[in-house]
Design an enzyme around this catalytic site. Structure first.
Site, PDB file in Angstrom:
ATOM      1  N   GLY A 161      -8.805  20.716  53.873  1.00 11.37           N
ATOM      2  CA  GLY A 161     -10.081  20.067  53.810  1.00 11.37           C
ATOM      3  C   GLY A 161     -10.026  18.899  53.476  1.00 11.37           C
ATOM      4  N   GLY A 162      -8.297  18.374  53.453  1.00 13.73           N
ATOM      5  CA  GLY A 162      -7.517  17.124  53.583  1.00 13.73           C
ATOM      6  C   GLY A 162      -8.473  16.595  54.190  1.00 13.73           C
ATOM      7  N   LYS A 163      -8.670  16.093  55.492  1.00 14.41           N
ATOM      8  CA  LYS A 163      -9.698  15.376  56.333  1.00 14.41           C
ATOM      9  C   LYS A 163     -10.907  15.657  56.008  1.00 14.41           C
ATOM     10  CE  LYS A 163      -5.863  14.743  60.290  1.00 14.41           C
ATOM     11  NZ  LYS A 163      -5.081  15.681  59.856  1.00 14.41           N
ATOM     12  N   CYS A 204      -0.249  18.067  64.563  1.00 20.54           N
ATOM     13  CA  CYS A 204       0.558  16.934  64.152  1.00 20.54           C
ATOM     14  C   CYS A 204       2.156  17.629  64.541  1.00 20.54           C
ATOM     15  CB  CYS A 204       0.896  17.337  62.806  1.00 20.54           C
ATOM     16  SG  CYS A 204       0.393  19.468  62.582  1.00 20.54           S
TER      17      CYS A 204
END
Length: 395
Positions: free
Chosen positions: A215-217, A336
């Site tokens: 859930g970083g973004k 990435c």
């Protein structure tokens, strides 16, 4: 620990890391933590020194080394101080023989180096992929400002490009800080912050983070939305997705709904969102070639067969995401990775399959145009490597 004992410990760890790379076992950081959990006699300086030796050897070796000793010998050949620790002492490695095998220096296995070259990365840009990464955090705009955080962290600097980014000295114990515990910052590479902004999230929108992971973004989107609207975070990995809820609570992100998806049933399980999303973010599963600075042993794990499986997954998630976008809505595709097979070629193939969709001139302003998207790379931009493209659905 004596210098020789530190080198021997690094050799033992490298043996484990090489074996794990071949078998799909635990990551290097995990193996190092496990190793020292059973060796309480090793102090913090010993652990740090061994870790530095291990990562120096990993970064030096392009192809997978034949053994941990071969990997360390290649480093010792470049550093007389390390070579001197091969002294045959009680806890140190045996003396060096001139005819012993050494790990081959390089950035990656030959096939992968050729793929990077074909994707437009010259030697300098490839070499930068295995240099040490900086430590960046993102300020949680739901709770504070960058100026306020910088006042609390006097040894920090504003990140060069991300408006909410802060760069800290490597080794800063971020997760032990009061700022982190209070939900004011999240560890996130500046490049990740920049490509996460490509969706241009606005308050009140309906958005989907299709491959949310931990859930970083998702947290970045919730902050940009000012906790107004609907934000659905999805993944097929239960363990990773379960990490989102406590992070969201700490950050004060209240609009997030998590949904665990069953592989192969994603479209059915998302039918209530079909053609309703203002925007869909796809941070797709990929080879991670752009993140080797943080996980350099990952280049030993990638094979042509695994890359083929990953590109097939990327096609699948693009198709799933496209069905969720409302007419005139947008889809942001991120990997990435710096391999064209996962970036520019995927977007070109998507556009050939979906007439009426178009490319938006969106993405980080500093990024280099590449195919129908934009690209960040460590050598040029000082960030992890990313490809990002913003696609617009027909009205």
């Amino acid at each position: 620990m004596t210098p020789g004992a530190r080198t021997q410990a690094a050799i033992e760890l490298l043996d484990q890391i090489v074996a794990a790379a071949a078998s799909g076992g635990a990551a290097a950081d995990t193996l190092i933590a496990r190793y020292f959990a059973t060796r309480r006699y090793a102090g913090s300086k010993d652990r740090r020194a061994v870790r530095e030796l291990v990562y120096a050897a990993i970064r030096h070796a392009g192809p997978v080394p034949s053994s941990g000793r071969a990997a360390m010998l290649a480093v010792a050949d470049q550093d007389p101080a390390i070579a001197a620790t091969f002294d045959g002492s009680a806890h140190g490695p045996a003396p060096i023989s001139a005819d012993e095998p050494r790990a081959e220096a390089g950035v990656a296995p030959a096939w992968l180096g050729e793929a990077l070259t074909a994707s437009g990365l010259d030697t300098a840009r490839q070499s930068a992929l295995v240099e040490r990464a900086p430590l960046d955090v993102r300020v949680n705009s739901l709770a504070t400002t960058r100026a306020a955080v910088l006042e609390e962290w006097p040894d920090a600097d504003p990140a060069p490009h991300a408006p909410l980014g802060i760069r800290l000295p490597n080794g800063t114990p971020v997760e032990q800080s009061e700022l982190y515990r209070a939900g004011l910052v999240e560890v996130q590479d500046e490049g990740s912050q920049l490509v996460g902004d490509a969706l241009a999230a606005k308050p009140g929108e309906w958005l989907v983070d299709l491959c949310a992971g931990a859930g970083g973004k998702t947290l970045q989107l919730a902050a940009a939305m000012e906790n107004q609207g609907a934000l659905l975070a999805c993944d097929i990995d239960r363990a990773r997705l379960q990490r989102l809820a406590p992070r969201a609570e700490r950050a004060g992100a209240t609009i997030i709904e998590s949904r665990l998806l069953n592989p192969g049933q994603e479209t059915e399980m998302l039918s209530d969102w079909a053609a309703k999303a203002d925007g869909v973010l796809i941070d797709a599963p990929c080879s991670g070639t752009g993140t080797w600075r943080r996980n350099p042993e990952a280049r030993w794990r990638l094979t042509p067969e695994r890359l083929t499986r990953l590109t097939a997954m990327q096609v699948q998630v693009l198709e799933i995401g496209a069905r969720l976008v409302k007419p005139g809505g947008r889809l942001v595709y991120i990997v990435c990775s710096l391999l064209d097979a996962e970036g520019a070629e995927q977007v070109a193939a998507f556009l050939s399959r979906h007439s009426g969709w178009s490319v938006e001139p969106s993405g980080p302003a500093i990024a280099t145009p590449h195919g129908s998207g934009r690209r960040l790379d460590p050598a040029t931009h000082g960030t992890d490597g990313f490809f990002v493209a913003c696609l617009r659905a027909p009205c």
